[in-house]
Design an enzyme around this catalytic site. Structure first.
Site, PDB file in Angstrom:
ATOM      1  N   ASP A   1      -5.469  -6.441   2.058  1.00 38.59           N
ATOM      2  CA  ASP A   1      -6.258  -6.058   3.227  1.00 38.59           C
ATOM      3  C   ASP A   1      -6.772  -7.265   4.012  1.00 38.59           C
ATOM      4  O   ASP A   1      -7.213  -7.118   5.149  1.00 38.59           O
ATOM      5  CB  ASP A   1      -7.462  -5.204   2.811  1.00 38.59           C
ATOM      6  CG  ASP A   1      -7.063  -3.920   2.121  1.00 38.59           C
ATOM      7  OD1 ASP A   1      -6.078  -3.314   2.566  1.00 38.59           O
ATOM      8  OD2 ASP A   1      -7.714  -3.545   1.132  1.00 38.59           O
TER       9      ASP A   1
ATOM     10  N   ASP B   1      -9.299   1.661   4.209  1.00 43.02           N
ATOM     11  CA  ASP B   1      -8.412   1.692   3.058  1.00 43.02           C
ATOM     12  C   ASP B   1      -8.823   2.869   2.177  1.00 43.02           C
ATOM     13  O   ASP B   1      -9.957   3.346   2.252  1.00 43.02           O
ATOM     14  CB  ASP B   1      -8.532   0.372   2.293  1.00 43.02           C
ATOM     15  CG  ASP B   1      -7.590   0.294   1.109  1.00 43.02           C
ATOM     16  OD1 ASP B   1      -6.445   0.766   1.235  1.00 43.02           O
ATOM     17  OD2 ASP B   1      -7.997  -0.224   0.061  1.00 43.02           O
TER      18      ASP B   1
END
Length: 1161
Positions: free
Chosen positions: A863, A522
Site C-alpha cells: 500500500d 484497503d
C-alpha cells in the site's frame, strides 16, 4: 428448508471477462469461495543428464518424515495447453452434492492437482500483446527498448507485463514505465540451470544438503554487488530541512516585510525608529513559527527507514558445506539459505526444498491466509508461482531451503521501495490556497505601495517620508499574526485528533481530511480485523452462529454433534499457543501455526482447555494438510491404551466423498440425497458470504485391526480411506472490524465516497464490501452483465438504477480507456480487487485527475506507494507495516476505520476555523492602511503609527485569532457535502467584502471619530488638518500651527493616534464576535470557548497597559487619553454585532436567496 439457503453463490464476473473463472489457490486451505476445478494432466517432468541425479518438477522430491517417520511423495503439475473448466454449484432446488459437478469430480481432484488461484491461460497471449504495444509506444517517443540480460546475470529479467494498452493512455504508460517491477525468470528454470546460472553447488538428490557457495566466492560477490540491503534515499541534512522552512511563501512575505522595515530605518533613523522595532518583531515571528513547524515536521522520518525494519538481522546460510549464521546484509546471490517458522525471508529465494512451508504474504498481497511454498513452478508470473519466497515476508509454518536469486534493491520489496520513492506527494489543498492567498495579498500590498509612491512624489512630499510610509503601508498589509495563528491552530487540531486516535504527521494535511471526497480503503487489516475467526457452524442440518450477540440460532455446546465437531477441531491440528502469551485473553494470544487452525484453536479454547483435551487423546499418527490432498488427518487413542479413532478436516467436497454416513443429533445416519441437498444449500450460503468452509469427519477404528502397535504408513495408505462419518462444517472468515459499517454510513451521509481497493480475491472483497455497506445493492452491475452475457463495461449503467455498484478485478485495469475510467469512477459503490501496488497508484492518479481529493488507507508494504501519492495517506498504527506508516501522512493509532470519521469532522471544522481567523485578521487592514492613504491624498497627519499597527497585529489581535482554533463546530459537519476546492476557497471575494468593506470600514469610522474629536479638544477642526503642509505634526515641523509649536503638535498627534488606536481595538471586539460564527447566531453557539472569552478580555487589558503603564506608554508613542475615547467606540462595536446577527438570520431564513449567496462567506 430455511429461506437463507435459497441464496446461491454466484460469480461476480460476467462471462465476457476472460480471467474470472473461480479457481482454488494451491497451498491454501479450502474456502467456500474457492470451488474446485478439474485439470487435465500433469506437466512433463524436468530432468537433468548430470550423472544419475534426476529432478522431478512434477512432485515434491523430498518431504520430511511425518509423525510415523515415513516419507511421502506426491505429484503436482498442470497442462498449459488445455483451457480451464469453470465449475459452479447447481441451483439448490434439484441438486445434491452427490450429483453436482463439484462432487462428481472429487475422485479426479484427489489425483489431479489444483490450478493456482491466480493462474490464467490467456496471460501468455496478453503478455505478448502488451510487449508489442510497449515497443510501439517506446518507438513513438524515441525510446530504445532495453536489451534482455544474459542468463548469467544475477538479475535476469523479462519485460514487465503491467502496462496500459489503450493508445489514449500513452501519457500514463510513459509515466509509469520506470515504475514497473523487475520480474525474474529464475522460478521457471531447472535446478541444474539455476546452479549453473549462479555458479553454486546444489545437491539435486537431496537439496537440503547442498553445499552452496564457497566463502571466497561469497566474499567476492559481496564486494562486487554490495550488501543485501535497500539503498537508502540520500538523506536531507537537518540544517537544510530547517532552512527550507524559511523559503515558504508565507515566511518569505514576512521576511521581505522585515527587510523593508530595516531599510526604512536605515534611510532615516529618527523618523524610521518604529520600523526598526517592526522589523525585529517580524524576524522574531518568522524564527519562532519556522522553528515550531520544523520541530513538528521532524517527527516524520524517511520511508526507507521503514523498509530497513523488514529485514531480519541474521540468516542461516550454507557455505563450503557448513551451516553458518551471518548478518542478512552479507547474503549474496547464489547463497543457499535455511529458513524455519518464525523467520523473515532474508532475500528473494528460489525454493529447492520445502517441508510444509507457508509464508504470510499479507504485507505484499493483502491476503490474510498464509500461502504454501513448494519446489514447484506453478505460474510463469514470479509473483504468483509457489517456488519463490520474497524478501521481508514471514515464515509461519514449516521449513525450507532456498537459493538467493535477488538481493537488496533487486528484490520485490526493493521495487516497491522504488515506487514509494518515486511517488511524489500531492500538495495539500490548504497549502495551495494559502499560497494563492499570499500571492493576492502581495499583489495588493505592492499595488498600494506603488500607488502611494506615485501620489507622494506628485504631491511634493519629502522623499524620505514617501519611502518610509510606503514601506509601512506594504508591511501593514502583511497579516503578521496569521502565520503563528495558522501553525498553532493546525497543531491544536492535530492534538485533538490524536486524542481521537488519529496522528497527523504533517500539519498541512489536517484540513485535507475535511476536503476528502473519496476514501480508497484497503480491506485486510483496515475494514477487517486481519484475524481469521470461526463465524458459523453447520451441523444437524442447520447453520449456527458463533456470535453470542446473535438474537437467535446461537450454537448449543451441549449438542452431541457439536461435541464431535469440537473433537475434530481440537485434535486434527498442529497449531499451539505461544507459552509466553498464555496470560493474555484468548483472542489476543499468539499462536504457532497457520491462520485457519489458529481460529479453530481460539474457538475451542473458549469452551475448554485444548492442551488438556489433547493430553486426554494423544496423537498416534498424522498426515498434515497439503495442497494436493486438501485435507488433514490424524489418529488418536482414547487415553493411553484405549481404542483408536480417526479425525479429519479439509475441503468439504473432499471430505464428503469419503463419507457414507452423517451425524444428526449425535446419531449416525445414512448420507442420502436429503442431507446432501441441505449440505449443498448451506455450502452455497457460506460461499456467498465470503467465508472459508472446512468439512469435519471422524471414524471409530476397528480395535481388532488397529491398535497401539499398528504400523500406520503414509505410502502404503494402510488406514481407512472411506466409510467415515461426516460431522459438519466450520466457516471461517476475516470479519469486519466493529463499527466500520456505521463509520462508512456516516461517510456516505457526509457525501464522501468509500471504495475498496484490495489485493484479495474479488468474491471475498465483494462479500466484505456488502457486509460493511460499501456495496448496498443486492445485485451488482457485474451480475447484470453476466445475465446478458456481455462485458460489464458494455452496459449502459443508467439503465440499472438499482444496481449502481461494480467489482473491477485488477486484471481489467490495464486495458481501460479514459472513457471507461470515467464510467467506473462515476459510480458511488466501487470495489477494486486483485490490485497490484502499481495499479493502486493508477487508481489514485485517475481519481486525482477527476479533481477528487482522495484519502488512501492501508497497512501493508504493497500500500505504501499509493499512500504516499494520495492527497491523504492513512496507515494503520497497530497492524500496519513500518513502511506504510512512514509513507502515510496520517496514522490511525487504533487501526479503526471509524477513526477516519473523526478525522473528517475535525478537518471540516478546521476549515471553518481558519476562514474565521482569516476574516478577522484581514479586517484590520483597512483601519491600518487608510491613515496612510489620507496622508498622501488629503495631506492629513498620519492617524496610526507603524508601531501601533504592530501592537494590533501581534498584540491585541493574537489571542483572539488563536482562540478560533478552540471553537466548536456550529452545525453537524458530517451532514454537509465536502467543500468544492475549486469554488469554496479559503479566501474569496465574499470574504474580502465582509472583512474590508464591512468590518474594516466601521472600524475606520470609529477610529477617525476619536481622531478628529481629539484635535477638536485643542480647537483644531477636521477641516483645519486637511491639505496642510505635510511637514506639520512631524519632527521637522516648519513652525507653529494655529499657535501650537513643534513639541505641542507632536503631543497632540500622539494623543490623537492613541485615541485612534483605542477605537480600533474596542471596535475589533465587535469584529471578533462577528467572525465567531458563519451560519448560526453567536447566542446559539454560546460562549463556552473560554480561550475566546479570555482573548476579548486580553484585548482591553493590553490596550490599557500600552496606554497607561509608564515606560511602555512612552516606548509605543502613546499618551493617556480621556475615558470618553474608550466609550465612544462601543456603539460601533455593538452595531457590528447587531447587523451581523441580522445578516445571519436572513441567510438562514432565505437559504436560496440572492442575499444568502452574496452575504454568506
Amino acid at each position: 428448508m430455511s429461506n437463507i439457503f435459497k441464496k446461491s453463490s454466484s460469480s461476480l464476473f460476467n462471462s465476457g471477462s476472460r480471467r474470472n473463472s473461480l479457481t482454488q489457490s494451491q497451498g491454501e486451505e479450502p474456502s467456500g469461495l474457492e470451488i474446485p476445478q478439474t485439470t487435465s494432466s500433469h506437466s512433463p517432468s524436468l530432468s537433468s543428464n548430470n550423472n544419475n541425479n534426476v529432478i522431478n518438477h512434477s512432485g515434491n522430491s523430498d518431504i520430511k518424515k511425518s509423525h510415523s517417520g515415513v516419507n511421502i511423495s506426491s505429484g503436482i503439475g498442470y497442462n498449459a495447453n488445455e483451457p480451464l473448466q469453470e465449475i459452479e454449484l447447481e441451483p439448490i432446488g434439484g441438486s445434491s452434492l452427490k450429483k453436482s459437478q463439484s462432487v462428481e469430480s472429487v475422485h479426479s481432484l484427489i489425483s489431479e492437482p489444483q490450478i493456482p488461484l491466480y493462474y490464467s491461460m490467456v496471460k501468455e497471449n496478453e503478455r505478448r500483446r502488451e510487449l508489442k504495444i510497449r515497443k510501439r509506444i517506446k518507438n513513438r517517443f524515441g525510446k530504445k527498448a532495453k536489451k534482455d540480460k544474459s542468463v548469467t546475470s544475477p538479475t535476469a529479467t523479462v519485460e514487465p507485463i503491467e502496462t496500459p494498452t489503450s493508445p489514449k493512455e500513452n501519457d500514463v504508460v510513459i509515466k509509469d514505465l520506470d515504475l514497473q517491477p523487475t520480474l525474474t525468470t529464475d522460478h521457471s528454470i531447472s535446478i541444474e540451470d539455476l546452479a549453473s546460472k549462479y555458479n553454486t553447488f546444489i545437491n539435486t538428490l537431496n537439496p537440503k544438503n547442498s553445499n552452496g557457495l564457497s566463502q571466497q566466492e561469497a566474499k567476492f560477490r559481496l564486494e562486487r554487488d554490495g550488501p543485501n540491503a535497500l539503498t537508502p534515499a540520500k538523506p536531507i541534512p537537518n540544517w537544510l530541512k530547517y532552512l527550507k522552512e524559511y523559503v515558504g511563501l508565507f515566511p518569505l512575505m514576512l521576511e521581505i516585510g522585515a527587510i523593508l522595515s530595516f531599510m526604512a530605518y536605515g534611510l532615516d533613523r529618527q523618523a524610521g525608529q518604529d520600523n526598526l522595532y517592526l522589523g525585529i518583531i517580524l524576524v522574531f515571528v518568522v524564527v519562532t513559527t519556522c522553528t515550531f513547524s520544523y520541530l513538528q515536521e521532524s517527527k516524520s522520518s524517511s520511508v526507507m527507514d521503514g523498509f530497513k525494519l523488514l529485514t531480519n538481522s541474521t540468516a542461516r546460510v550454507c557455505r563450503d558445506g557448513n551451516l553458518f549464521e551471518i548478518e542478512s546484509t552479507d547474503l549474496v546471490v547464489g547463497d543457499v539459505v535455511h529458513i524455519r517458522a518464525g523467520d523473515k525471508v532474508p532475500a528473494d529465494i528460489r525454493i529447492i526444498h520445502s517441508h510444509h512451508f507457508k509464508v504470510d504474504n499479507s504485507s505484499l498481497t493483502g491476503e490474510t491466509e498464509p500461502v504454501t511454498r513448494t519446489t514447484e513452478c506453478t505460474d510463469e508470473n514470479p509473483l504468483e508461482t509457489q517456488n519463490l519466497a520474497f524478501y521481508g515476508t514471514l515464515a509461519v509454518i514449516g521449513e525450507c531451503v532456498g537459493v538467493v536469486v535477488a538481493c537488496g534493491d533487486n528484490t520485490t520489496i526493493g521495487n516497491i521501495a522504488l515506487l514509494a520513492r518515486k511517488s511524489k506527494p500531492q500538495p495539500t489543498p490548504m497549502k495551495v490556497e494559502i499560497n494563492q492567498f499570499i500571492k493576492i495579498i502581495t499583489i495588493v500590498a505592492l499595488t498600494l505601495g506603488a500607488l502611494f509612491i506615485v501620489l507622494g512624489f506628485s504631491r511634493d512630499i519629502k522623499w524620505i517620508y514617501v519611502i518610509i510610509y510606503c514601506i509601512s503601508t506594504v508591511v501593514s498589509q502583511v497579516p503578521e499574526g496569521l502565520l503563528p495563528t495558522l501553525t498553532v491552530t493546525l497543531n491544536i487540531t492535530a492534538k485533538r485528533m490524536a486524542k481521537k486516535n488519529v496522528m497527523i504527521k504533517s500539519l498541512m494535511k489536517v484540513e485535507t481530511f475535511g476536503s476528502a471526497t473519496t476514501i480508497a480503503s484497503d480491506k485486510t487489516g483496515t475494514l477487517t480485523q486481519n484475524i481469521m475467526t470461526v463465524v458459523h457452524l453447520w451441523y444437524d442440518g442447520t447453520i449456527y452462529s458463533c456470535n453470542s450477540l446473535t438474537a437467535s440460532n446461537y450454537y448449543n455446546r451441549n449438542s452431541e454433534t457439536f461435541k464431535n465437531i469440537f473433537m475434530v477441531s481440537a485434535l486434527c491440528s498442529r497449531t499451539v499457543f505461544d507459552k509466553a502469551s498464555m496470560d493474555l485473553p484468548i483472542q489476543q494470544r499468539k499462536t504457532l501455526g497457520d491462520a485457519s487452525e489458529s481460529a479453530l484453536l481460539k474457538f475451542c479454547e473458549q469452551i475448554q482447555s485444548v492442551e488438556a483435551y489433547r493430553e486426554r487423546y494423544p496423537k498416534i499418527f498424522e498426515i498434515p494438510f497439503n495442497s494436493v490432498n486438501k485435507w488433514q488427518l490424524s489418529i488418536h487413542s482414547d487415553g493411553d491404551d484405549g481404542p483408536l479413532f480417526m479425525v479429519m478436516k479439509g475441503a468439504p467436497e473432499r471430505i464428503i466423498k469419503i463419507c457414507n454416513r452423517i451425524m444428526i443429533d449425535g446419531q449416525e445416519m445414512t448420507l442420502d440425497d436429503t442431507y446432501l441437498n441441505n449440505l449443498q444449500a448451506s455450502y452455497e450460503y457460506i460461499a456467498g458470504k465470503g467465508e472459508r468452509a472446512l468439512g469435519m469427519a471422524m471414524l471409530r477404528l476397528n480395535p481388532e485391526i488397529y491398535n497401539m502397535d499398528f504400523p500406520f504408513d503414509i505410502e502404503e495408505k494402510n488406514y481407512p480411506t472411506d466409510g467415515l462419518v461426516f460431522i459438519g462444517m466450520t466457516a471461517l472468515m476475516d470479519p469486519p472490524r466493529p463499527g466500520v459499517k456505521e463509520a462508512i454510513q456516516v461517510c456516505k451521509e457526509a457525501r464522501v465516497r468509500v471504495m475498496m481497493v484490495t489485493g484479495d480475491h474479488p468474491l471475498t472483497a465483494a462479500s466484505i464490501a456488502k457486509q460493511v455497506g460499501i456495496i448496498e445493492t443486492e445485485e451488482t452491475l457485474n451480475d447484470c452483465a453476466k445475465k446478458q452475457n456481455i462485458d460489464v463495461l458494455d452496459l449502459d449503467f443508467s439503465l440499472y438504477p438499482g444496481s449502481q455498484s461494480i467489482v473491477v478485478p485488477g486484471s481489467r485495469l490495464d486495458d481501460l480507456t479514459h472513457e471507461q475510467w470515467d464510467k467506473i469512477l462515476s459510480l458511488r459503490q466501487i470495489v477494486f480487487a486483485r490490485t497490484s501496488p502499481e495499479q493502486k497508484l493508477i487508481i489514485v492518479e485517475k481519481c486525482q485527475k477527476r479533481g477528487e481529493i482522495i484519502a488512501m488507507t492501508g497497512d501493508g508494504v504493497n500500500d505504501s506507494p499509493a499512500l504516499k501519492k494520495a492527497d491523504l495517506g492513512c496507515a494503520m498504527g497497530i497492524t500496519g507495516s513500518d513502511v506504510a506508516k512512514e509513507a502515510a501522512s496520517i496514522v490511525l493509532l487504533d487501526d479503526n476505520f471509524a477513526s477516519i470519521v473523526n478525522g473528517i469532522e475535525e478537518g471540516r471544522i478546521i476549515f471553518d476555523k481558519l476562514k474565521k481567523s482569516l476574516a478577522y485578521c484581514l479586517s484590520s487592514n483597512i483601519p491600518e492602511v487608510l491613515p496612510f492613504l489620507c496622508y498622501f491624498v488629503l495631506h492629513m497627519p498620519v492617524a496610526l503609527s507603524g508601531i501601533l499597527i504592530l501592537c494590533i497585529d501581534l498584540g491585541t489581535d493574537l489571542l483572539p485569532l488563536i482562540s478560533y482554533g478552540y471553537e466548536e463546530s456550529e452545525t453537524d459537519m458530517m451532514k454537509r457535502k465536502p467543500r468544492n476546492t475549486k469554488t469554496d476557497k479559503l479566501f474569496s471575494l465574499k470574504l474580502a467584502l465582509f472583512s474590508y468593506a464591512w468590518l474594516g470600514t466601521v472600524q475606520c469610522a470609529a477610529g477617525f471619530l476619536n481622531f478628529f474629536l481629539t484635535f477638536r479638544d485643542y480647537g483644531i477642526s477636521a477641516s483645519d488638518i486637511f491639505n496642510i503642509n505635510v511637514n506639520y505634526f512631524m519632527n521637522e515641523s516648519p513652525g507653529d500651527f494655529l499657535g501650537y509649536n513643534r513639541e505641542q503638535q507632536m503631543d497632540i498627534l500622539r494623543e490623537a493616534q492613541t485615541a485612534y488606536f483605542v477605537a480600533v481595538v474596542i471596535t475589533r471586539i465587535g469584529a471578533a464576535l462577528s467572525c465567531k460564527t458563519r451560519k448560526i447566531s453567536i447566542f446559539q453557539q454560546g460562549f463556552k470557548n473560554h480561550v475566546f472569552n479570555i482573548g476579548l478580555i486580553s484585548m482591553i487589558s493590553l490596550a490599557l497597559i500600552i496606554v497607561h503603564v509608564p515606560g511602555i506608554r512612552i516606548f509605543f508613542g502613546c499618551t493617556i487619553i480621556s475615558y470618553k475615547y474608550w466609550l465612544l467606540p462601543i456603539p460601533f462595536s455593538v452595531f457590528l454585532v447587531s447587523v451581523n446577527e441580522w445578516r445571519l438570520y436572513m441567510a438562514r431564513t432565505y437559504p436560496k436567496s440572492i442575499f444568502k449567496r452574496w452575504l454568506s462567506w
